[in-house]
Design a protein around this motif. Structure first.
Motif, short mmCIF file in Angstrom:
data_model
loop_
_atom_site.label_atom_id
_atom_site.label_comp_id
_atom_site.label_asym_id
_atom_site.label_seq_id
_atom_site.Cartn_x
_atom_site.Cartn_y
_atom_site.Cartn_z
N ILE A 207 0.86 -1.18 0.00
CA ILE A 207 0.00 0.00 0.00
C ILE A 207 0.90 1.23 0.00
CG2 ILE A 207 -1.76 1.28 1.28
CD1 ILE A 207 -2.73 -1.41 2.38
N GLY A 208 0.81 2.02 -1.07
CA GLY A 208 1.67 3.18 -1.23
C GLY A 208 2.83 2.92 -2.16
N VAL A 209 3.36 3.99 -2.74
CA VAL A 209 4.41 3.84 -3.75
C VAL A 209 5.71 3.28 -3.17
CG1 VAL A 209 3.49 5.58 -5.33
CG2 VAL A 209 5.04 6.29 -3.49
N ASP A 210 6.02 3.63 -1.93
CA ASP A 210 7.28 3.14 -1.35
C ASP A 210 7.25 1.63 -1.17
OD1 ASP A 210 8.25 5.72 -1.30
OD2 ASP A 210 7.72 6.07 0.81
N ALA A 211 6.12 1.12 -0.64
CA ALA A 211 6.00 -0.33 -0.45
C ALA A 211 6.04 -1.05 -1.79
CB ALA A 211 4.71 -0.64 0.29
N HIS A 212 5.35 -0.50 -2.78
CA HIS A 212 5.36 -1.13 -4.11
C HIS A 212 6.76 -1.16 -4.69
CE1 HIS A 212 4.21 -2.25 -8.16
NE2 HIS A 212 4.80 -1.17 -8.62
N TRP A 213 7.48 -0.05 -4.60
CA TRP A 213 8.81 -0.01 -5.17
C TRP A 213 9.75 -0.99 -4.48
CZ3 TRP A 213 11.02 0.80 -9.45
CH2 TRP A 213 12.41 0.93 -9.53
N ARG A 214 9.65 -1.14 -3.17
CA ARG A 214 10.49 -2.11 -2.45
C ARG A 214 10.25 -3.52 -2.97
NH1 ARG A 214 9.38 1.20 2.05
NH2 ARG A 214 7.66 -0.16 2.70
N THR A 215 8.98 -3.88 -3.17
CA THR A 215 8.65 -5.20 -3.69
C THR A 215 9.26 -5.41 -5.07
OG1 THR A 215 6.60 -5.41 -2.43
CG2 THR A 215 6.74 -6.66 -4.48
N VAL A 216 9.11 -4.42 -5.93
CA VAL A 216 9.63 -4.50 -7.30
C VAL A 216 11.15 -4.55 -7.30
CG1 VAL A 216 9.88 -3.16 -9.43
CG2 VAL A 216 7.63 -3.42 -8.38
N ARG A 217 11.76 -3.65 -6.56
CA ARG A 217 13.23 -3.55 -6.53
C ARG A 217 13.87 -4.83 -5.99
NH1 ARG A 217 14.96 0.30 -2.08
NH2 ARG A 217 14.41 -1.59 -0.93
N ASP A 218 13.27 -5.39 -4.94
CA ASP A 218 13.85 -6.55 -4.27
C ASP A 218 13.33 -7.87 -4.81
OD1 ASP A 218 15.20 -4.69 -2.73
OD2 ASP A 218 13.80 -4.81 -1.05
N GLY A 219 12.38 -7.83 -5.73
CA GLY A 219 11.85 -9.06 -6.32
C GLY A 219 11.15 -9.96 -5.33
#
Length: 422
Positions: A24-36
């Motif tokens: 939930i939120g752009v920061d959480a989404h980016w962490r998931t994407v960045r870290d796979g």
């Protein structure tokens, strides 16, 4: 709306709201994407024990009451609850108020697909299995595909030209294209994007009828687009909502800009698909070519492609064929994060747009979540490690069931300054 010399107004994205399995939120989404990080798992919204597909992408720890009052929640489905949350997050991210100060200068155009599944399931069970044999009054509106747009328009006072796009996964991109057209016609702020919640017994049964869902029980192996072991997709809920704004309006208020929607196109296969619904990749390729042409972008300027990535072998081969038709034997790098989150239909293509814009924001193209071993015909340049963008141009593609094809070209703004020690 036109600028000096009759030049069309430019539409930029100034706010992103993500409510998805990735977080939930752009920061959480980016962490998931960045870290796979894989966020799919066993379905918990209902008991899937009698179904062959039991894995999905759900929005963990979602508290609808944090984003809407009880009066709104009882009238609406979880799909709309996710839309309430994503819209509030997008407005806050853009630095805009909850209520439109100029109602007729703000609009909302979202994509929809299956509507209010959980709400409709509950009410129909009351009708056919309950002692009262009735449904609640809100059944007439909560399941309706336009419910989210209507509720958001009322709550936030978006009274400009509002609408709903229905083209399954392609609709998430179509909503942004329509938002740009609305900006160019004189509405300075448009809310666009999509959310989805296709996770109810009835909704899952409908999807299973297509024969395209994965029946693999292991979340690590259930959804592998372009892979030799691909055997279908994993359904998911959630998506992303954007604030699309006329560039001069955004600059006048000092808004941060993620990027610009600079080109788009939609085509249709326009043929009866018969027993094999994979469609004609030529029309998908045509949509991508048109989007690039309208953006004034050459094939060699594209930094990355975010594909539809259905995970069904014949679709994957068709998509790879379309990419080669557009880019030749050396397509640009390809990355997909759908194996991490599942396929959220129109919400999934909106989420791909969020990923591309955040990649430019962080000056890092994320590695693809697969394939481990590309299937024959799917040998593309999948990003194996993160990479810096060269030209800050992304192409996002989406194919909706029954022949819908859409493509969107994004130009990223300069990256954010790096924090000390980052």
């Amino acid at each position: 709306m036109t600028g000096p010399g009759g030049v069309s107004a430019r539409a930029v994205v100034t706010g992103i709201g993500v409510v998805a399995p990735s977080g939930i939120g752009v920061d959480a989404h980016w962490r998931t994407v960045r870290d796979g990080i894989r966020r799919t798992g066993p379905i918990t919204l209902f008991d899937p024990g009698s179904y062959p597909t039991r894995v999905a992408g759900e929005v963990a720890d979602f508290d609808a009451a944090a984003y809407a009052d009880n009066r709104q929640l009882v009238q609406t489905d979880r799909w709309t609850h996710l839309g309430f949350a994503a819209t509030r997050l997008a407005l806050a991210d853009a630095g805009l108020p909850e209520r439109a100060p100029d109602p007729y200068g703000w609009a909302v155009t979202l994509a929809s697909s299956s509507g209010g599944n959980l709400f409709g399931q509950r009410e129909l069970q009351r009708l056919w299995g309950g002692s009262t044999r009735t449904v609640g009054a809100y059944q007439s509106i909560a399941w309706f595909y336009a419910a989210s747009v209507g509720q958001l328009s009322i709550h936030h006072q978006f009274k400009g030209p509002c609408g709903v796009l229905v083209a399954e996964t392609a609709g998430g991109l179509d909503s942004l294209a329509h938002a740009v057209r609305t900006v160019r016609r004189g509405t300075p702020v448009v809310i666009a994007g999509a959310t989805e919640c296709p996770l109810s017994p009835y909704a899952l049964a409908c999807q299973l009828r297509s024969g395209l869902l994965s029946d693999v029980a292991d979340p690590e192996a259930a959804y592998r687009p372009f892979d030799r072991s691909a055997g279908g997709y994993v359904p998911a809920e959630g998506g992303a909502v954007f604030v699309v704004e006329e560039r001069g309006h955004a600059l006048a208020r000092g808004a941060r800009i993620y990027g610009e929607v600079s080109g788009w196109a939609a085509t249709h296969d326009a043929a009866h698909t018969g027993p094999d619904p994979a469609g004609d990749p030529g029309q998908y390729a045509r949509a991508m070519r048109l989007a690039l042409d309208r953006a004034g972008v050459t094939a060699d300027e594209v930094d990355v492609v975010l594909p539809d990535a259905l995970g069904v072998p014949r679709y994957d081969r068709g998509e790879a064929e379309a990419l080669r038709a557009v880019f030749g034997d050396r397509p640009p790098p390809v990355t997909t994060q759908k194996p991490l989150t599942g396929r959220a239909h129109q919400g999934g293509s909106a989420l791909d747009v969020a990923t591309a814009l955040l990649a430019f924001r962080h000056d890092e193209l994320p590695a693809s979540a697969g394939p481990r071993e590309p299937a024959p015909g799917c040998e593309l340049d999948f990003l194996r490690t993160p990479r810096q963008p060269r030209n800050r141009v992304a192409l996002v593609g989406a194919r909706g069931f029954d022949g819908f094809n859409s493509a969107l070209v994004l130009r990223g703004a300069p990256p954010a300054p790096r924090e000390s020690g980052e």
